[in-house]
Design a protein around this motif. Sequence first.
Motif, mmCIF file in Angstrom:
data_model
loop_
_atom_site.group_PDB
_atom_site.id
_atom_site.type_symbol
_atom_site.label_atom_id
_atom_site.label_comp_id
_atom_site.label_asym_id
_atom_site.label_seq_id
_atom_site.Cartn_x
_atom_site.Cartn_y
_atom_site.Cartn_z
ATOM 1 N N PHE A 189 0.759 -1.193 0.118
ATOM 2 C CA PHE A 189 0.183 -0.021 0.226
ATOM 3 C C PHE A 189 0.884 1.543 0.021
ATOM 4 C CE2 PHE A 189 -2.307 -3.098 1.646
ATOM 5 C CZ PHE A 189 -4.092 -3.129 1.053
ATOM 6 N N ALA A 190 0.082 2.294 -0.938
ATOM 7 C CA ALA A 190 1.339 3.696 -0.539
ATOM 8 C C ALA A 190 0.460 4.765 -0.544
ATOM 9 C CB ALA A 190 1.771 3.101 -2.242
ATOM 10 N N GLU A 191 1.120 5.222 0.033
ATOM 11 C CA GLU A 191 0.029 6.676 0.782
ATOM 12 C C GLU A 191 1.148 8.224 0.010
ATOM 13 O OE1 GLU A 191 -1.659 9.752 4.030
ATOM 14 O OE2 GLU A 191 -0.843 7.639 4.405
ATOM 15 N N ARG A 192 1.054 8.737 -0.891
ATOM 16 C CA ARG A 192 1.268 10.147 -0.698
ATOM 17 C C ARG A 192 0.896 11.333 -0.417
ATOM 18 N NH1 ARG A 192 1.430 12.781 -6.169
ATOM 19 N NH2 ARG A 192 2.742 14.208 -6.137
ATOM 20 N N VAL A 193 1.956 12.328 0.174
ATOM 21 C CA VAL A 193 2.105 12.601 1.673
ATOM 22 C C VAL A 193 2.873 14.571 0.805
ATOM 23 C CG1 VAL A 193 2.454 11.234 3.251
ATOM 24 C CG2 VAL A 193 4.706 12.446 1.957
ATOM 25 N N ASP A 194 2.263 15.368 1.263
ATOM 26 C CA ASP A 194 2.799 16.455 0.593
ATOM 27 C C ASP A 194 4.757 16.641 0.860
ATOM 28 O OD1 ASP A 194 0.937 17.480 -0.588
ATOM 29 O OD2 ASP A 194 -0.180 18.451 1.100
ATOM 30 N N ALA A 195 5.259 16.494 2.150
ATOM 31 C CA ALA A 195 6.421 16.763 2.494
ATOM 32 C C ALA A 195 6.931 15.752 3.616
ATOM 33 C CB ALA A 195 6.823 17.736 3.160
ATOM 34 N N LEU A 196 7.879 15.775 4.155
ATOM 35 C CA LEU A 196 8.661 14.042 4.719
ATOM 36 C C LEU A 196 8.760 15.063 5.463
ATOM 37 C CD1 LEU A 196 11.018 11.303 2.368
ATOM 38 C CD2 LEU A 196 8.494 11.231 3.151
ATOM 39 N N TYR A 197 8.895 16.102 6.216
ATOM 40 C CA TYR A 197 9.457 16.533 6.867
ATOM 41 C C TYR A 197 8.242 17.968 7.941
ATOM 42 C CZ TYR A 197 14.031 13.877 6.428
ATOM 43 O OH TYR A 197 14.425 12.758 5.959
#
Length: 204
Positions: free
Chosen positions: A196-204
């Motif tokens: 499964f994968a989830e797109r995030v706007d930023a890692l930090y």
Amino acid sequence: IESDGQYAEVWNVFEHVDVDLDGEYLTGWYDEEGEVEEWSKLNGINYDAEEDAYYLTSRTLNAVLKVDRGSGDLLWTAANDWGDFELSSGQKAIFHPHSVEPIDGGLLVFNSEDECADQCSAAAELSMDFDAYEFEESWCYATEDCLVVSALGNAQRLSNGNTMLVLSTSGQIDETTSEGELVWRIYAEFGWEFGFAERVDALY
């Protein structure tokens, strides 16, 4: 589940869903002979904090279920030929789902095999009429070569309005516009796969 290992049961499918136990269901990997049938197969969960509710998918029952987190009540079930909603078209809308996400006007699901997409794995948008309790599949996206995955995989509506389709065991991730135009694609070498994968706007 708390950090110290304590947990509380919110909802139990065996207490809230009645099924025909004389029916035939997928066999699970619970014994060496593989003869145990699994009628529930809950395989996807999405928590909506605004509604304080869980959205669940059942692969075997071809269903999406909504559960109130506070009370543990089953609020509704959407399925092709049972549950609380009627299909407003003759086309089946939920088939071996693996993920669900509430979106404006309905739900986004990942169907392992989608009737709208000629039985290919697809991201599918379900339009839900909560007044008439009817629903239908209003949009879907599948790859041009009709990839079909047998496990895992998910679909996610992105903040830009596009949709991400994770084709798990095929080792591919697509982003598409609402018109079905491919924006970008990740393809892993043969033998690699995504869960499964989830797109995030930023890692930090």
